[in-house]
Design a protein around this motif. Sequence first.
Motif: not given
Lengths: 413, 413
Positions: B35-63
């Motif tokens: 994973l670290d090798m992939l990071a070193k040679n790629g680009t990274t970030g953080i992601m809010d699936l729907y909105k910051a601070g809002v949990p989602v279920g596995t179903d909606l997350g994948h949707l």
Amino acid sequence: MERKVLLAIADGLGDRPCEVLGNKTPLEYAKTETLDMLAKNGTTGIMDLYKAGVPVGTDLGHLILFGYGIEDYPGRGPIEAFGKGMELIEGDVAFRCNFATVDDEMHIVDRRAGRIREGTKELAGALNGIVIDGITVLFKEATEHRAVMVLRGENLSSAISDTDPKKEGLRIKTSTAKDDSKEAAFTADLLNKVIVKAHEILKNHPLNIKRIEEGKFSANCIVTRGAGKMPKIKKITEKLKFKACCVAAEDTVLGVANLAGFETIHKSSFTGNIDTNIEEKAKAAVEALKTNDLVVLHYKATDLMGHDNNPQGKVETIEKYDNMLKIVLDLIKEEKLDDVIIALAADHSTPCERKEHSGDPVPVLINGKSIRKDYVEKYDEISCSQGGLNRIKGSDLISILLDYLELTVKQGN
Amino acid sequence: MERKVLLAIADGLGDRPCEVLGNKTPLEYAKTETLDMLAKNGTTGIMDLYKAGVPVGTDLGHLILFGYGIEDYPGRGPIEAFGKGMELIEGDVAFRCNFATVDDEMHIVDRRAGRIREGTKELAGALNGIVIDGITVLFKEATEHRAVMVLRGENLSSAISDTDPKKEGLRIKTSTAKDDSKEAAFTADLLNKVIVKAHEILKNHPLNIKRIEEGKFSANCIVTRGAGKMPKIKKITEKLKFKACCVAAEDTVLGVANLAGFETIHKSSFTGNIDTNIEEKAKAAVEALKTNDLVVLHYKATDLMGHDNNPQGKVETIEKYDNMLKIVLDLIKEEKLDDVIIALAADHSTPCERKEHSGDPVPVLINGKSIRKDYVEKYDEISCSQGGLNRIKGSDLISILLDYLELTVKQGN
């Protein structure tokens, strides 16, 4: 001295790592002393014009940079019309046209009337102002065989099909309605009548009779495409009460600028290519700063190099862009304009490997004495991703710049 | 060689500092060379699936990861139905069901019919295809006592209450309308009739008579929950014309993949837990890359460890995930697939301390030869927050990936 903003836009600037440049992007690879100096003393970020991963056209990209939303996009026809200095009003339907040559049965002999260059102003003039079924036809020549047409009146629709068959030998297409509305049926029918009427007028026009005598194709017809209806949008300069100007070579950009209520400056030495006269452009932009709040300085060549998959060429055009900015800064100093905010942006990425616009974010930069400086020291896609602006949307940039001019409207109290 | 995308999703990967891990997150703490090798040679970030601070279920997350918006979420019933390979159409109402045991007065004796494991296919078959009041009932068995039911026909509503009383000794609930519409009243009434009809059929079914003889609970009834109406959504693979495949163990993820028009690969050695066969999964994913544009490789165990508040266990499952990625990369090399973009994501965070999904952003990574590299050298929640992608939304990631495949639709011209 009043604060001013100069927004320089390098068309299609954003790119991806290029193998021939040692896996750097052209902007990373290019020597850009001025851009980097601006980065070092300013703040940077990356920007999605519309949405992450969604490519936009030059027209929509600029529409957003000039303060509009995607819902304001009127289609290609109206933007071309604005590019030719026509003033569209709400409800107008505009088209891109070609002068073409047809035989007696309306079959296309030449889609570009032998790439006619002369006399199109007179031919357009002969069509301009026709009234059919209460609708006025406005017509204006553009480059070579191209022209723009505007239908003005009540109950028009842009949901109608093109009449350009796109191929020699075929008959001019009959426009048909794309939806069930009365307006679409009426407009399609009207457009078909306009085509017939235009043919009648053009085939007997003295210039065309002369062209036939000279063995040239007669520009005896028009074909249309890209119908677009002018939405209800207010010029941003009127809405927010400021003066803006756009220095550019390209009709599309000039069109969007006109639509937004910007004054436009276009000289014949601005070519939209690498041979464009950057001294003249820089001079025009700095001159415009004296009488405007916001001046947009557009640079096209970077985009062309992306479309051509020419990383080396893109490096070269970027270095020329850097030079243009140096001249701008020197002139600003010379003119003692001591509170100018310089912003750098792009309307989209055009990665060489893709030869087309992509959804990759573009690097942005804002420099000026009131700007919070960040730690970034170079203007490129990677460095700017570390910048103080973080990742913003296209609509954010103009809003941020207008706020430095104290023109944005405070919400709440 | 054509470009391909492999998107690996570690379910519930994101976490918070864990005291037992020296206040590191499990992902920070774990040894993750690949994973670290992939990071070193790629680009990274953080992601809010729907909105910051809002949990989602596995179903909606994948949707969302598969290209849809929250407005497309059809509820749990339809997703379970897709997970069982049923093809829902617009207007269908789907439910999660249990086979249950009731007495003569419809009181629940056992909510799971003695956790029945055998014969549910036959029992479901006996209910499948019933027609009541012009509505067809589709029925399919799921794991153990579980099943899915779909009502198909005109004027159905999902605004109706569950029939599952959730407790032994209580009578099966009568479904009632949750709003004032005719459709809801009709559907609730219909569901009540289905329950009665199903009881009639099941109590006399030979398999149940045999179960009673053997001293087992008779699966003589069904109870329903999670009614959801299938919205009008187009398969993204059809809309954007590409081929995609999902390698996963879990029905929910497979369901969302089916809904999105992905081919699905599920083998019995994929367990959805730490004992899942990572070699087989990696092999299936790389094999699928040969015939698909996008392959999703889902890994479940990380989420389970979060739910169990087991930081050590989460570290272990993450290291196994890292191993799976190593096998994937080796196979890609072996197969000479030389333009594969690798993306790493998660559908939500499941912090150990919370034992539930949280709204903390998840780390994302994109690696490939056309990707702008950033300065991040590790794949974890903290390092990735410094990455070149900055903070994106769940809907951005698929859009960015599809743009590398040149599948996103350009806006404007």
